[in-house]
Design an enzyme around this catalytic site. Sequence first.
Site, PDB file in Angstrom:
ATOM      1  N   ALA A  61     -75.175 -25.168  25.412  1.00 14.24           N
ATOM      2  CA  ALA A  61     -74.365 -26.387  25.441  1.00 14.24           C
ATOM      3  C   ALA A  61     -73.851 -26.616  26.861  1.00 14.24           C
ATOM      4  O   ALA A  61     -73.406 -25.677  27.527  1.00 14.24           O
ATOM      5  CB  ALA A  61     -73.197 -26.262  24.462  1.00 14.24           C
ATOM      6  N   ARG A  62     -73.974 -27.831  27.320  1.00 14.27           N
ATOM      7  CA  ARG A  62     -73.503 -28.251  28.646  1.00 14.27           C
ATOM      8  C   ARG A  62     -74.163 -27.479  29.785  1.00 14.27           C
ATOM      9  O   ARG A  62     -73.568 -27.274  30.843  1.00 14.27           O
ATOM     10  CB  ARG A  62     -71.980 -28.147  28.750  1.00 14.27           C
ATOM     11  CG  ARG A  62     -71.256 -29.052  27.792  1.00 14.27           C
ATOM     12  CD  ARG A  62     -71.430 -30.507  28.204  1.00 14.27           C
ATOM     13  NE  ARG A  62     -70.949 -31.406  27.178  1.00 14.27           N
ATOM     14  CZ  ARG A  62     -71.750 -32.193  26.456  1.00 14.27           C
ATOM     15  NH1 ARG A  62     -73.046 -32.176  26.636  1.00 14.27           N
ATOM     16  NH2 ARG A  62     -71.252 -32.999  25.560  1.00 14.27           N
ATOM     17  N   SER A 118     -80.380 -31.783  29.213  1.00 16.78           N
ATOM     18  CA  SER A 118     -80.752 -33.187  28.989  1.00 16.78           C
ATOM     19  C   SER A 118     -80.871 -33.942  30.304  1.00 16.78           C
ATOM     20  O   SER A 118     -81.837 -34.686  30.516  1.00 16.78           O
ATOM     21  CB  SER A 118     -79.743 -33.880  28.072  1.00 16.78           C
ATOM     22  OG  SER A 118     -79.808 -33.349  26.772  1.00 16.78           O
ATOM     23  N   ALA A 150     -80.977 -37.424  16.988  1.00 15.39           N
ATOM     24  CA  ALA A 150     -79.644 -37.419  16.381  1.00 15.39           C
ATOM     25  C   ALA A 150     -79.578 -38.418  15.242  1.00 15.39           C
ATOM     26  O   ALA A 150     -80.105 -39.527  15.333  1.00 15.39           O
ATOM     27  CB  ALA A 150     -78.586 -37.756  17.426  1.00 15.39           C
ATOM     28  N   HIS A 202     -75.213 -40.412  26.553  1.00 14.30           N
ATOM     29  CA  HIS A 202     -76.656 -40.275  26.793  1.00 14.30           C
ATOM     30  C   HIS A 202     -77.296 -41.650  27.006  1.00 14.30           C
ATOM     31  O   HIS A 202     -78.124 -41.818  27.897  1.00 14.30           O
ATOM     32  CB  HIS A 202     -77.334 -39.558  25.619  1.00 14.30           C
ATOM     33  CG  HIS A 202     -77.234 -38.072  25.680  1.00 14.30           C
ATOM     34  ND1 HIS A 202     -78.279 -37.282  26.071  1.00 14.30           N
ATOM     35  CD2 HIS A 202     -76.205 -37.233  25.393  1.00 14.30           C
ATOM     36  CE1 HIS A 202     -77.907 -36.014  26.025  1.00 14.30           C
ATOM     37  NE2 HIS A 202     -76.657 -35.959  25.617  1.00 14.30           N
ATOM     38  N   ARG A 203     -76.902 -42.624  26.200  1.00 10.10           N
ATOM     39  CA  ARG A 203     -77.460 -43.982  26.333  1.00 10.10           C
ATOM     40  C   ARG A 203     -77.144 -44.574  27.701  1.00 10.10           C
ATOM     41  O   ARG A 203     -78.008 -45.172  28.342  1.00 10.10           O
ATOM     42  CB  ARG A 203     -76.883 -44.904  25.251  1.00 10.10           C
ATOM     43  CG  ARG A 203     -77.541 -44.776  23.930  1.00 10.10           C
ATOM     44  CD  ARG A 203     -77.041 -45.875  22.983  1.00 10.10           C
ATOM     45  NE  ARG A 203     -77.504 -45.611  21.654  1.00 10.10           N
ATOM     46  CZ  ARG A 203     -76.738 -45.580  20.582  1.00 10.10           C
ATOM     47  NH1 ARG A 203     -75.446 -45.814  20.677  1.00 10.10           N
ATOM     48  NH2 ARG A 203     -77.248 -45.319  19.400  1.00 10.10           N
ATOM     49  N   GLU A 255     -86.008 -43.619  17.411  1.00 12.40           N
ATOM     50  CA  GLU A 255     -85.179 -42.654  16.705  1.00 12.40           C
ATOM     51  C   GLU A 255     -86.036 -41.968  15.659  1.00 12.40           C
ATOM     52  O   GLU A 255     -86.737 -42.632  14.894  1.00 12.40           O
ATOM     53  CB  GLU A 255     -83.975 -43.353  16.076  1.00 12.40           C
ATOM     54  CG  GLU A 255     -83.044 -43.920  17.142  1.00 12.40           C
ATOM     55  CD  GLU A 255     -81.834 -44.649  16.574  1.00 12.40           C
ATOM     56  OE1 GLU A 255     -81.745 -44.808  15.339  1.00 12.40           O
ATOM     57  OE2 GLU A 255     -80.994 -45.059  17.376  1.00 12.40           O
TER      58      GLU A 255
END
Length: 184
Positions: free
Chosen positions: A13-14, A18, A38, A53-54, A65
């Site tokens: 995580a983090r 991404s 998601a 993210h978008r 999706e």
Amino acid sequence: MISRDLTFVLGGARSGKSLYAEQLANDSSLAVTYIATARVVGDAEFSARIAHHRERRPAHWGLAEASVDLAGAVAQYDAPGRCILIDCLTLWLANLLCPPDGDALPSDRYLAHFTTFEAALVEAKGKIIVVSNEIGLGVVPLGAATRLYVDELGRLNQRIAALSTHVTMMVAGLPLALKTPGGA
């Protein structure tokens, strides 16, 4: 010799996985389709993560999706001279094991999804970048459902890494090459 262009990006995580995957897609100079796994939920904090993210993605990227049929999405958007970015296997597996109706898929059903997804990756003609979490570095979870999730994600990650031409582990925003063409 593997002819496909499949990059697998792992991290906690983090860890920056991404963002790194998005940079790879952008640097490819190919038309990009971002496949989000998601499932939309009523959770404000998770919705804020999705919005982040978008906002970070270029507006000209396509978006699909695929909360369950990831193989179908790959088959639909794959083409020579194109790039698909899948973010992420961690949420996809959660969707398979914990569907919204509360009835978990039997193992033969979710494992069939793994197999069809692998087949779609093997057949891919374009560049594919897949993101997943590495969650098996901590303590053994107490509950059976959580242990199943950790075990299955570990197995899925191993399957995708074996198919990949490039595997990168992200730690503190730094990419560590685990597998390169002709390498390990």
